[in-house]
Design a protein around this motif. Structure first.
Motif, PDB file in Angstrom:
ATOM      1  N   VAL A 120     -62.998  43.171  -7.656  1.00  0.00           N
ATOM      2  CA  VAL A 120     -63.200  44.091  -6.737  1.00  0.00           C
ATOM      3  C   VAL A 120     -62.262  43.508  -5.411  1.00  0.00           C
ATOM      4  O   VAL A 120     -62.231  43.756  -4.202  1.00  0.00           O
ATOM      5  N   GLY A 121     -61.507  42.211  -6.020  1.00  0.00           N
ATOM      6  CA  GLY A 121     -60.457  41.951  -4.756  1.00  0.00           C
ATOM      7  C   GLY A 121     -61.235  41.021  -3.797  1.00  0.00           C
ATOM      8  O   GLY A 121     -60.655  40.797  -2.456  1.00  0.00           O
ATOM      9  N   ASP A 158     -65.414  36.682 -12.025  1.00  0.00           N
ATOM     10  CA  ASP A 158     -64.858  37.525 -12.577  1.00  0.00           C
ATOM     11  C   ASP A 158     -65.167  39.012 -11.833  1.00  0.00           C
ATOM     12  O   ASP A 158     -64.399  39.717 -11.502  1.00  0.00           O
ATOM     13  N   ALA A 159     -66.292  38.908 -11.521  1.00  0.00           N
ATOM     14  CA  ALA A 159     -66.967  40.316 -10.734  1.00  0.00           C
ATOM     15  C   ALA A 159     -66.192  40.128  -9.212  1.00  0.00           C
ATOM     16  O   ALA A 159     -65.421  41.245  -8.709  1.00  0.00           O
ATOM     17  N   GLU A 169     -70.213  43.247  -6.498  1.00  0.00           N
ATOM     18  CA  GLU A 169     -69.181  44.415  -6.771  1.00  0.00           C
ATOM     19  C   GLU A 169     -69.507  45.512  -5.391  1.00  0.00           C
ATOM     20  O   GLU A 169     -68.510  45.914  -5.027  1.00  0.00           O
ATOM     21  N   ALA A 170     -70.814  45.644  -4.950  1.00  0.00           N
ATOM     22  CA  ALA A 170     -70.986  46.573  -4.018  1.00  0.00           C
ATOM     23  C   ALA A 170     -70.279  46.054  -2.694  1.00  0.00           C
ATOM     24  O   ALA A 170     -69.740  46.871  -1.765  1.00  0.00           O
ATOM     25  N   THR A 171     -70.247  44.860  -2.351  1.00  0.00           N
ATOM     26  CA  THR A 171     -69.931  44.345  -1.059  1.00  0.00           C
ATOM     27  C   THR A 171     -68.456  44.538  -1.175  1.00  0.00           C
ATOM     28  O   THR A 171     -67.791  44.682  -0.140  1.00  0.00           O
ATOM     29  N   GLY A 172     -67.904  43.996  -2.187  1.00  0.00           N
ATOM     30  CA  GLY A 172     -66.313  43.989  -2.281  1.00  0.00           C
ATOM     31  C   GLY A 172     -65.915  45.207  -2.387  1.00  0.00           C
ATOM     32  O   GLY A 172     -64.629  45.484  -1.852  1.00  0.00           O
ATOM     33  N   PRO A 202     -63.308  45.637   2.378  1.00  0.00           N
ATOM     34  CA  PRO A 202     -62.107  45.059   1.728  1.00  0.00           C
ATOM     35  C   PRO A 202     -61.849  43.667   2.037  1.00  0.00           C
ATOM     36  O   PRO A 202     -62.123  43.226   3.166  1.00  0.00           O
ATOM     37  N   ASN A 203     -61.382  42.718   1.077  1.00  0.00           N
ATOM     38  CA  ASN A 203     -61.212  41.259   1.177  1.00  0.00           C
ATOM     39  C   ASN A 203     -62.314  40.408   1.944  1.00  0.00           C
ATOM     40  O   ASN A 203     -62.166  39.558   2.618  1.00  0.00           O
TER      41      ASN A 203
END
Length: 170
Positions: free
Chosen positions: A148-149, A143-144, A69-72, A76-77
């Motif tokens: 965050v894409g 899912d995580a 989540e933090a990296t996402g 971005p991407n």
């Protein structure tokens, strides 16, 4: 908490956004995967950032929901390289090593433990700090990444004596 500096984050953002939403350099087949245009752009001079074991800061445990989540959110991407291992009861959990010892409070080989036993362990951050998080399943990690894409790149590790991971049995 360790964070990416503002200058580094800006550089990462600028280097990855060139391909986000860009039209493909070559026409993508109408039945092709949705990400084909993105990778066409990267191949034609764009930049893709890959986070090894999903980690972008030392206070994150590798192969964890927190890191994903933090990296996402920060990149971005981002392409998140994740490692999955089969438990004794044939569940896929995120773990780089064959054993729990280095990255968790657990002990022993993942292949010798059930999912319930793996979930009793707590992850250690890259800086050594103990967290409240248990190793996630591959499903929880995907899912995580979706939230965050991020793009998940999975390294599946076969169990002892096997040369491949049979996802139909996992």
């Amino acid at each position: 908490m360790t964070r990416i500096s503002a200058a580094a984050a800006t550089l990462l953002l600028l280097s990855t956004t060139g391909c986000v939403g860009a039209p493909p350099m070559a026409p993508a087949p109408s039945s092709g995967p949705a990400m084909a245009a993105y990778f066409d752009c990267v191949r034609d001079g764009g930049v893709a950032i890959s986070a090894h074991r999903a980690v972008s800061a030392l206070d994150q445990p590798e192969n964890s929901i927190a890191a994903i989540e933090a990296t996402g959110r920060a990149i971005p991407n981002a392409i998140l390289e994740l490692d999955a291992v089969l438990t004794k009861d044939r569940q896929l959990v995120l773990m780089h090593d064959d054993t729990m010892d280095r990255t968790t409070t657990g002990r022993g080989r993942v292949a010798d433990l059930t999912l319930a036993q793996v979930k009793q362990a707590r992850l250690k951050a890259s800086d050594g700090a103990l967290t409240r998080a248990a190793p996630p399943t591959l499903g929880e990690a995907l899912d995580a990444a979706g939230r965050v894409g991020a793009i998940a790149s999975i390294d599946l590790k076969p169990a002892d004596g096997e040369t491949t991971v049979d996802l139909a049995r996992a």
